[in-house]
Motif scaffolding. Structure first.
Motif, mmCIF file in Angstrom:
data_model
loop_
_atom_site.group_PDB
_atom_site.id
_atom_site.type_symbol
_atom_site.label_atom_id
_atom_site.label_comp_id
_atom_site.label_asym_id
_atom_site.label_seq_id
_atom_site.Cartn_x
_atom_site.Cartn_y
_atom_site.Cartn_z
ATOM 1 N N ALA A 2 0.836 -1.205 0.000
ATOM 2 C CA ALA A 2 0.000 0.000 0.000
ATOM 3 C C ALA A 2 0.871 1.256 0.000
ATOM 4 O O ALA A 2 0.561 2.252 -0.672
ATOM 5 C CB ALA A 2 -0.929 0.000 1.207
ATOM 6 N N LEU A 3 1.977 1.212 0.729
ATOM 7 C CA LEU A 3 2.890 2.350 0.760
ATOM 8 C C LEU A 3 3.524 2.578 -0.611
ATOM 9 O O LEU A 3 3.623 3.719 -1.080
ATOM 10 C CB LEU A 3 3.972 2.122 1.809
ATOM 11 N N LEU A 4 3.941 1.513 -1.276
ATOM 12 C CA LEU A 4 4.527 1.652 -2.613
ATOM 13 C C LEU A 4 3.512 2.245 -3.587
ATOM 14 O O LEU A 4 3.865 3.065 -4.443
ATOM 15 C CB LEU A 4 5.010 0.291 -3.119
ATOM 16 N N TYR A 5 2.255 1.845 -3.438
ATOM 17 C CA TYR A 5 1.216 2.401 -4.311
ATOM 18 C C TYR A 5 1.062 3.902 -4.063
ATOM 19 O O TYR A 5 0.964 4.691 -5.019
ATOM 20 C CB TYR A 5 -0.113 1.680 -4.066
ATOM 21 N N ARG A 6 1.052 4.320 -2.791
ATOM 22 C CA ARG A 6 0.925 5.755 -2.480
ATOM 23 C C ARG A 6 2.121 6.532 -3.017
ATOM 24 O O ARG A 6 1.972 7.651 -3.523
ATOM 25 C CB ARG A 6 0.820 5.940 -0.964
#
Length: 503
Positions: A133-137
């Motif tokens: 999720a962090l990589l997506y953000r």
């Protein structure tokens, strides 16, 4: 300008008709393109070129040339393999091709390589899904920050690349790099936690005709930025990645080759249905006197950037064929696969050397499979195709390893003498988590079938994956669920076949 939408259903390709061709394959208009392609290819050889008849629920009919079905399937597959499935950004293959295109046309100003700092710590705190999720953000923030005309991509892990085609007014590449770092810093809310992101950025100005050289320079500058915690570093000749090879380790590796410290472990490949062992892949290990048994990831990257890789590949081929000969003398007919790096195939001596080794060990050529990556093919496609064709003419089998990660896979396949496609493990391990990955696997199987190739799935880690791959039509399975790489004496061989005396 957005890319045209690719058809998903057969009816989207159909041309209305009032005539129903006799004997044609008939399918509903709502049939998925992949299913239609598989059905069309499953027909007897003499019928495969006939059009497909499409029927709508209201009775209307249409026809679709079979080549249109295959082209639509290939287009969907190509789009999926050019996109990072987690972030939606272009992946390594696509950005490499686009970067070279922009460089050739004079539209590239600089290449920026971004690496997140302490990402492993975030992974430990957030877990796998939180880290994703962090990589997506980060990808969303990066897309918003890099400016119009520029292009961002995710390479792998926490590594991103940005192509600078233009610089906003008043900006240099370094000042834009600092702006990108600020834009993705956050904090980002992940599972209720505010997570800040720090990034190191390497910059390579467009001063070379080969885009991959620019990539390597930007990566070297990024590593220096991480080491010195300076945030942004622009490449200079002293930072060239070719200067960062561990010379001491290469010296020890040369010595280890001469001293007999290298080992081959063998990972079996299994028939997807019967689960019987169908061959093995030779994987090199280094029994270092002080550091213990080292996996290839520790020493192969440096070896591949020096001429040590040629000597190392000679050793692997010779050792693997000697082992195949030993098994054969003991009544075991075991096909062996060996990876050939791009530098090895670039030699004129490659084919004569391999054939000489086969003769020396008296191993039938069909017991050897050489595996190449799409990267190796892309370096010199015509020369590599000629080398592989010569080997295949002599009976050696040829496989493409890590298939699906390259940009021009589909265009090259008809030109190459290939027996097997090995689906990259990144698609296999996520096939139950991502519909896109499952679609890629189905498409690879259909394409391989149409070209008369076998399909191998690597990275099989559990029984549900193995069973689903078998049902999908994969021929061979490889992965820790079935067998880990082992020394030759631990390979689970079938009972030896008795030798039949000559009449």
């Amino acid at each position: 300008m957005s890319a045209p939408r690719l058809p998903r259903k057969l009816g989207e390709l159909a041309v209305p008709t009032n005539r129903r061709p006799v004997g044609s394959l008939t399918l509903p208009a709502g049939t998925d393109i992949d299913v239609a392609a598989e059905a069309a290819l499953a027909r007897p050889a003499g019928e495969r070129e006939e059009p497909v008849l499409v029927v709508w629920p209201d009775g209307r009919c249409g026809i679709v040339p079979v080549m249109d079905v295959l082209a639509a399937m290939a287009g969907r597959y190509a789009k999926l393999t050019r996109t990072d499935q987690l972030t939606g950004l272009p992946n390594r293959g696509m950005i490499t091709a686009e970067g070279q295109r922009r460089l050739d046309s004079g539209d590239l100003v600089a290449v920026l390589h971004l690496g997140l700092d302490q990402f492993q710590d975030a992974n430990d705190v957030l877990g796998h899904h939180g880290a994703d999720a962090l990589l997506y953000r980060v990808a969303v923030a990066l897309t918003a920050a890099h400016g119009p005309g520029n292009l961002a991509a995710r390479l792998d892990g926490d590594q991103f690349l940005v192509l600078l085609t233009e610089l906003p007014g008043g900006h240099t590449a370094q000042s834009l790099g600092r702006q990108l770092a600020a834009g993705i810093r956050g904090p980002h809310q992940i599972d209720g936690l505010p997570i800040g992101v720090e990034v190191s950025i390497g910059i390579s100005p467009a001063g070379h005709h080969d885009f991959q050289v620019l990539q390597r320079r930007a990566a070297a500058a990024m590593r220096r930025a991480k080491q010195e915690r300076t945030g942004v570093v622009e490449w200079t000749p002293g930072l060239d990645s070719t200067q960062r090879v561990d010379l001491r380790q290469l010296t020890e590796l040369r010595s280890g080759l001469k001293s007999g410290h290298l080992r081959l472990h063998y990972q079996p490949l299994h028939d997807a249905v019967s689960r019987e062992m169908n061959g093995v892949e030779a994987l090199v290990r280094w029994q270092h006197p002080q550091r213990g048994l080292l996996p290839p990831g520790v020493f192969l990257p440096d070896a591949e950037r020096s001429d040590v890789i040629l000597e190392l590949t000679d050793w692997v081929l010779a050792e693997a064929l000697h082992q195949a000969a030993t098994w054969k003398r003991n009544g075991h007919h075991v096909p062996v696969s060996v990876n050939l790096p791009a530098a090895y195939l670039a030699q004129e001596r490659a084919v004569p050397t391999i054939l000489a080794m086969l003769r020396l060990e008296r191993v039938p050529a069909e017991l050897l499979t050489v595996e190449i990556t799409e990267t190796a093919v892309l370096t010199r496609p015509d020369e590599v195709a000629a080398q592989l064709a010569e080997l295949r003419l002599r009976g050696v089998r040829v496989a493409i390893d890590d298939f699906g990660t390259g940009y021009t896979s589909l265009g090259l396949l008809p030109r190459l003498p290939i027996d097997e496609l090995k689906i990259d493990r990144s698609f296999v391990v996520q096939m139950h988590e991502s519909a896109a990955h499952a679609t890629i696997i189905d498409s690879v199987i259909a394409i391989a079938r149409s070209l008369g190739m076998k399909v191998v799935a690597e990275g099989v880690e559990d029984e549900p994956t193995a069973a689903d791959l078998a049902r999908a039509g994969v021929d061979l399975l490889q992965g820790y669920h079935l067998n880990r790489p082992t020394p030759p004496e631990a390979v689970p061989l079938l009972p030896a076949r008795p030798l039949v005396p000559a009449a």
